[in-house]
Design a protein around this motif. Structure first.
Motif, PDB file in Angstrom:
ATOM      1  N   PHE A 112       1.009  -1.075  -0.135  1.00  0.00           N
ATOM      2  CA  PHE A 112      -0.086   0.450   0.109  1.00  0.00           C
ATOM      3  C   PHE A 112       0.455   1.280  -0.266  1.00  0.00           C
ATOM      4  O   PHE A 112       0.694   2.654  -0.606  1.00  0.00           O
ATOM      5  CB  PHE A 112      -1.013   0.086   0.761  1.00  0.00           C
ATOM      6  N   ARG A 113       1.874   1.094   0.641  1.00  0.00           N
ATOM      7  CA  ARG A 113       2.954   2.397   1.162  1.00  0.00           C
ATOM      8  C   ARG A 113       3.409   2.807  -0.495  1.00  0.00           C
ATOM      9  O   ARG A 113       3.361   3.981  -0.518  1.00  0.00           O
ATOM     10  CB  ARG A 113       4.228   2.091   2.066  1.00  0.00           C
ATOM     11  N   ALA A 114       3.865   2.029  -1.334  1.00  0.00           N
ATOM     12  CA  ALA A 114       4.466   1.943  -2.181  1.00  0.00           C
ATOM     13  C   ALA A 114       3.364   2.525  -3.312  1.00  0.00           C
ATOM     14  O   ALA A 114       3.863   3.871  -4.485  1.00  0.00           O
ATOM     15  CB  ALA A 114       4.659   0.630  -2.848  1.00  0.00           C
ATOM     16  N   HIS A 115       2.297   3.097  -3.481  1.00  0.00           N
ATOM     17  CA  HIS A 115       1.029   4.026  -4.025  1.00  0.00           C
ATOM     18  C   HIS A 115       1.173   4.610  -2.950  1.00  0.00           C
ATOM     19  O   HIS A 115       0.394   5.110  -3.818  1.00  0.00           O
ATOM     20  CB  HIS A 115       0.118   2.586  -4.439  1.00  0.00           C
ATOM     21  N   LEU A 116       1.382   5.497  -2.347  1.00  0.00           N
ATOM     22  CA  LEU A 116       1.043   6.195  -1.849  1.00  0.00           C
ATOM     23  C   LEU A 116       1.913   7.531  -1.841  1.00  0.00           C
ATOM     24  O   LEU A 116       2.136   8.948  -1.265  1.00  0.00           O
ATOM     25  CB  LEU A 116       0.641   5.848  -0.161  1.00  0.00           C
ATOM     26  N   GLY A 117       2.856   7.257  -2.913  1.00  0.00           N
ATOM     27  CA  GLY A 117       4.134   8.036  -2.455  1.00  0.00           C
ATOM     28  C   GLY A 117       3.873   9.958  -3.400  1.00  0.00           C
ATOM     29  O   GLY A 117       3.912  10.757  -2.482  1.00  0.00           O
ATOM     30  N   ASP A 118       2.829   9.339  -3.571  1.00  0.00           N
ATOM     31  CA  ASP A 118       2.452  11.456  -4.595  1.00  0.00           C
ATOM     32  C   ASP A 118       1.250  11.494  -3.591  1.00  0.00           C
ATOM     33  O   ASP A 118       1.151  12.833  -3.933  1.00  0.00           O
ATOM     34  CB  ASP A 118       2.009  11.275  -5.969  1.00  0.00           C
ATOM     35  N   VAL A 119       0.888  11.127  -2.779  1.00  0.00           N
ATOM     36  CA  VAL A 119      -0.066  11.566  -2.382  1.00  0.00           C
ATOM     37  C   VAL A 119      -0.485  12.431  -0.987  1.00  0.00           C
ATOM     38  O   VAL A 119       1.092  12.158  -0.308  1.00  0.00           O
ATOM     39  CB  VAL A 119      -0.795  10.401  -1.355  1.00  0.00           C
ATOM     40  N   VAL A 120      -0.510  13.959  -1.116  1.00  0.00           N
ATOM     41  CA  VAL A 120      -0.346  14.659   0.032  1.00  0.00           C
ATOM     42  C   VAL A 120      -0.469  14.589   1.252  1.00  0.00           C
ATOM     43  O   VAL A 120      -2.338  14.121   0.882  1.00  0.00           O
ATOM     44  CB  VAL A 120      -0.391  15.997  -0.735  1.00  0.00           C
ATOM     45  N   LEU A 121      -0.090  14.629   2.200  1.00  0.00           N
ATOM     46  CA  LEU A 121      -0.916  14.405   3.312  1.00  0.00           C
ATOM     47  C   LEU A 121      -1.358  15.903   4.121  1.00  0.00           C
ATOM     48  O   LEU A 121      -0.617  16.571   4.338  1.00  0.00           O
ATOM     49  CB  LEU A 121      -0.271  13.712   4.416  1.00  0.00           C
ATOM     50  N   ARG A 122      -2.368  16.560   4.629  1.00  0.00           N
ATOM     51  CA  ARG A 122      -2.264  17.926   4.603  1.00  0.00           C
ATOM     52  C   ARG A 122      -3.767  17.785   6.063  1.00  0.00           C
ATOM     53  O   ARG A 122      -4.757  16.901   5.823  1.00  0.00           O
ATOM     54  CB  ARG A 122      -4.050  18.909   3.814  1.00  0.00           C
ATOM     55  N   HIS A 129      -8.799   5.724  -1.369  1.00  0.00           N
ATOM     56  CA  HIS A 129      -7.449   6.186  -2.557  1.00  0.00           C
ATOM     57  C   HIS A 129      -7.820   4.998  -3.325  1.00  0.00           C
ATOM     58  O   HIS A 129      -7.139   4.528  -4.929  1.00  0.00           O
ATOM     59  CB  HIS A 129      -6.393   6.401  -2.362  1.00  0.00           C
ATOM     60  N   PHE A 130      -8.045   3.248  -2.661  1.00  0.00           N
ATOM     61  CA  PHE A 130      -7.335   2.368  -3.352  1.00  0.00           C
ATOM     62  C   PHE A 130      -8.595   1.751  -4.102  1.00  0.00           C
ATOM     63  O   PHE A 130      -8.638   1.229  -4.812  1.00  0.00           O
ATOM     64  CB  PHE A 130      -6.197   1.856  -2.761  1.00  0.00           C
ATOM     65  N   GLY A 131     -10.122   2.166  -3.948  1.00  0.00           N
ATOM     66  CA  GLY A 131     -11.227   2.289  -3.958  1.00  0.00           C
ATOM     67  C   GLY A 131     -11.444   0.802  -3.687  1.00  0.00           C
ATOM     68  O   GLY A 131     -11.966   0.142  -3.903  1.00  0.00           O
ATOM     69  N   LEU A 132     -11.280   0.617  -1.979  1.00  0.00           N
ATOM     70  CA  LEU A 132     -10.943  -0.312  -0.970  1.00  0.00           C
ATOM     71  C   LEU A 132     -12.506  -0.601  -0.894  1.00  0.00           C
ATOM     72  O   LEU A 132     -13.426   0.883  -0.376  1.00  0.00           O
ATOM     73  CB  LEU A 132     -10.377  -0.260  -0.268  1.00  0.00           C
ATOM     74  N   SER A 133     -12.909  -1.740  -0.376  1.00  0.00           N
ATOM     75  CA  SER A 133     -14.483  -1.466  -0.075  1.00  0.00           C
ATOM     76  C   SER A 133     -14.996  -1.392   1.687  1.00  0.00           C
ATOM     77  O   SER A 133     -13.515  -1.255   2.534  1.00  0.00           O
ATOM     78  CB  SER A 133     -15.224  -2.764  -0.022  1.00  0.00           C
TER      79      SER A 133
END
Length: 133
Positions: free
Chosen positions: A29-39, A117-121
């Protein structure tokens, strides 16, 4: 013993808890969060609340804005970066009302937004939260 003032956790404290929760997520999961901005903000802005039909800003603890990973295309361009917003004051209100630890609550809200972000249920989000807890 000197007097010690007690203050509500600030934006930086909430961010530190959220980043620690991100680090506890499985690497896939972390591998696909690098470009996500946390505010981290005190509240959602009025435009966001209006868009979501929410009148009480204390009702929104977090928000994912962006397109889920599975909906992205290589032809996407010009879009704002994906963002996860955590709202400090509503989180603190919920913390005071529930008696859940602040760390657990921040993790819960963060994982829910990561799930979007991942479209999870909802079931998948609960399983991910167990891994990050």
């Amino acid at each position: 013993m000197a007097d010690q003032a007690t203050y509500a956790p600030d934006l930086e404290t909430i961010e530190r808890l959220a980043r620690a929760a991100l680090e506890r997520l499985p690497s896939e999961f972390r591998a696909h969060l690098g470009d996500v901005v946390l505010r981290i903000e005190d509240f959602a802005d009025d435009a966001t609340l209006d868009q979501m039909g929410i009148q009480d800003p204390f009702e929104l603890t977090g928000l994912y804005s962006g397109r889920p990973v599975g909906d992205k295309s290589s032809t996407d361009s010009g879009a704002l970066p994906d963002m996860i917003h955590l709202y400090r004051r509503p989180i603190l209100d919920e913390w005071a009302e529930t008696g859940v630890s602040l760390e657990a609550l921040v993790t819960h809200v963060l994982v829910h937004e990561v799930g979007h972000h991942f479209g999870l249920s909802d079931d998948d989000m609960h399983a991910l939260e167990d891994l990050a807890g």
